[in-house]
Scaffold this motif. Structure first.
Motif: not given
Length: 421
Positions: A281, A288, A292, A335, A339, A348
């Motif tokens: 995460y 992520k 991102n 994000q 998940c 990932e």
């Protein structure tokens, strides 16, 4: 392999016998319940003890003696592990195998540790006032330096906001106002009390067998007057209403902190899955949040998450432009939702596991890193060797990561912005 011995009621020795290193280490920690009433005193104590002994009355004499022990070193050790604070000393020294024929380092090192802990100079029923006043100034400077590091300050304020009814919100080194009122007499009385009552954790890493380390510690232990008091168990996060706090300060960059809670702690079976979730995460450059929020959308200068397993708290920290606060918050939450919905690739998961393996392997790299892992793990309740930890991570599945993500809920936020905004 960690060998654990109970030397006295409330005194535990953990030995990691390892012949890979030229250096060894020994730590001595008094374990206390974290509390505002004594956190500043506990943070101050090791620095005062390191100022001098009756035989080595000043820093120069201490340095000269440690130089004779092949350049050994002793440093203050103040930690926070969940609901506990530790105070003590960390010793680093050459392993006896590398000393000249007939020379020994470990035994005299432990003898000097005894001297630092028990043979302190006294004046009018307290520690030497000049030692105490000097180290109070140093401690206040250390506390204020954390305020000057705006990221550290912001995350400290976030934890204070979240943990208003929980000791985890207290700063590790105490507050400046609590340091300022400490006096030499009350500090010595406090030290003698916690030396008598506290659980004591001793950790050794080096080539010596545990029986030898125990024998070398006996003279020190024989001088302790013990009336041990049991610690309350580690507890998960204490529920309280969430808050959104904004603070203004003269800063060039905004600091956004978001605090989340989960029932998963390092004492529950889902711990490894939560570690994998946190890593994919936000805890790394393949996460992520990094890929991102920072790289793709350019919403922040920095971003990352941290998981406090002893309490069941996940935090996200981001350095942003002041006008990007709302967008950044939304994307961080988006994000997390990805998940929760299972929008996670096997790649990932593999990258997150590899990042955790790398971190755990690094704990094998030096006596100090071994001490840092095992001494903290024993207090926070992990109960896993490094090898068992890695195996638990290896067994984590994608569905378990998604299940862990679905336990994470936003609790509080903190935003530090510029005064003109």
């Amino acid at each position: 392999m960690i060998e654990t011995k109970t030397l006295l009621p409330g005194v535990t020795l953990r030995c990691c016998r390892d012949s890979r290193f030229k250096q060894g280490c020994l730590s001595f920690q008094l374990v206390r319940p974290m509390s505002k009433a004594e956190s500043a005193q506990n943070a101050l104590l090791p620095a005062v003890l390191l100022r001098g002994t009756r035989r080595c009355p000043d820093l120069r004499a201490i340095t000269e003696y440690l130089d004779e022990l092949y350049g050994a070193a002793v440093s203050p050790l103040v930690r926070r592990a969940g609901d506990y604070q530790t105070t003590g000393l960390y010793c680093g020294f050459m392993d006896d195998r590398f000393a000249l024929p007939g020379d020994r380092v470990l035994q005299p090192m432990i003898g000097f540790l005894e001297e630092l802990l028990l043979d302190y100079p006294e004046e009018k029923g307290g520690f030497r006032p000049d030692f105490v006043e000097s180290e109070k100034k140093n401690l206040i400077s250390a506390i204020e330096s954390e305020r000057n590091d705006k990221r550290t300050y912001a995350m400290g304020q976030l934890l204070k906001t979240m943990c208003r009814g929980d000791s985890f919100g207290l700063p590790r080194l105490g507050e400046t106002e609590d340091v300022a009122v400490i006096d030499p007499v009350s500090l010595l009385a406090h030290y003698r009390r916690i030396l008598r009552e506290s659980p004591i954790e001793i950790f050794y890493a080096g080539s010596a067998p545990g029986e030898q380390v125990e024998a070398f510690l006996r003279p020190l232990l024989s001088r302790l007057e013990r009336q041990p008091v049991s610690l309350p168990p580690q507890t998960p996060f204490t529920p309280c209403p969430g808050q959104d706090v904004t603070e203004t300060m003269e800063v060039a960059q905004g600091k956004l902190g978001m605090g989340f809670v989960t029932p998963i702690t390092n004492r529950t079976p889902e711990f490894a899955a939560m570690q994998v979730f946190n890593t994919l995460y936000g805890a790394g450059m393949t996460s992520k949040l990094f890929l991102n929020v920072r790289e793709t959308l350019s919403l922040c200068y920095s971003v990352g998450s941290a998981y406090y397993g002893s309490k069941g708290i996940v935090t996200v920290a981001a350095g942003i432009d002041f006008d990007k606060e709302r967008q950044t918050r939304q994307e961080i939450l988006r994000q997390l939702d990805c998940c929760k919905q299972g929008q996670i690739s096997e790649e990932e998961v593999v990258c997150a596991k590899e990042a955790i393996y790398s971190s755990l392997r690094a704990a094998h790299d030096s006596p100090g890193s071994l001490e840092g892992y095992y001494a903290t793990a024993a207090l926070s309740g992990v109960g896993l060797t490094l090898e068992a930890y890695m195996e638990a991570v290896e067994q984590v599945t994608l569905s378990q990561v998604v299940a862990a993500a679905n336990t994470v809920e936003l609790h509080s936020t903190y935003f530090l912005k510029g005064e003109s905004q």
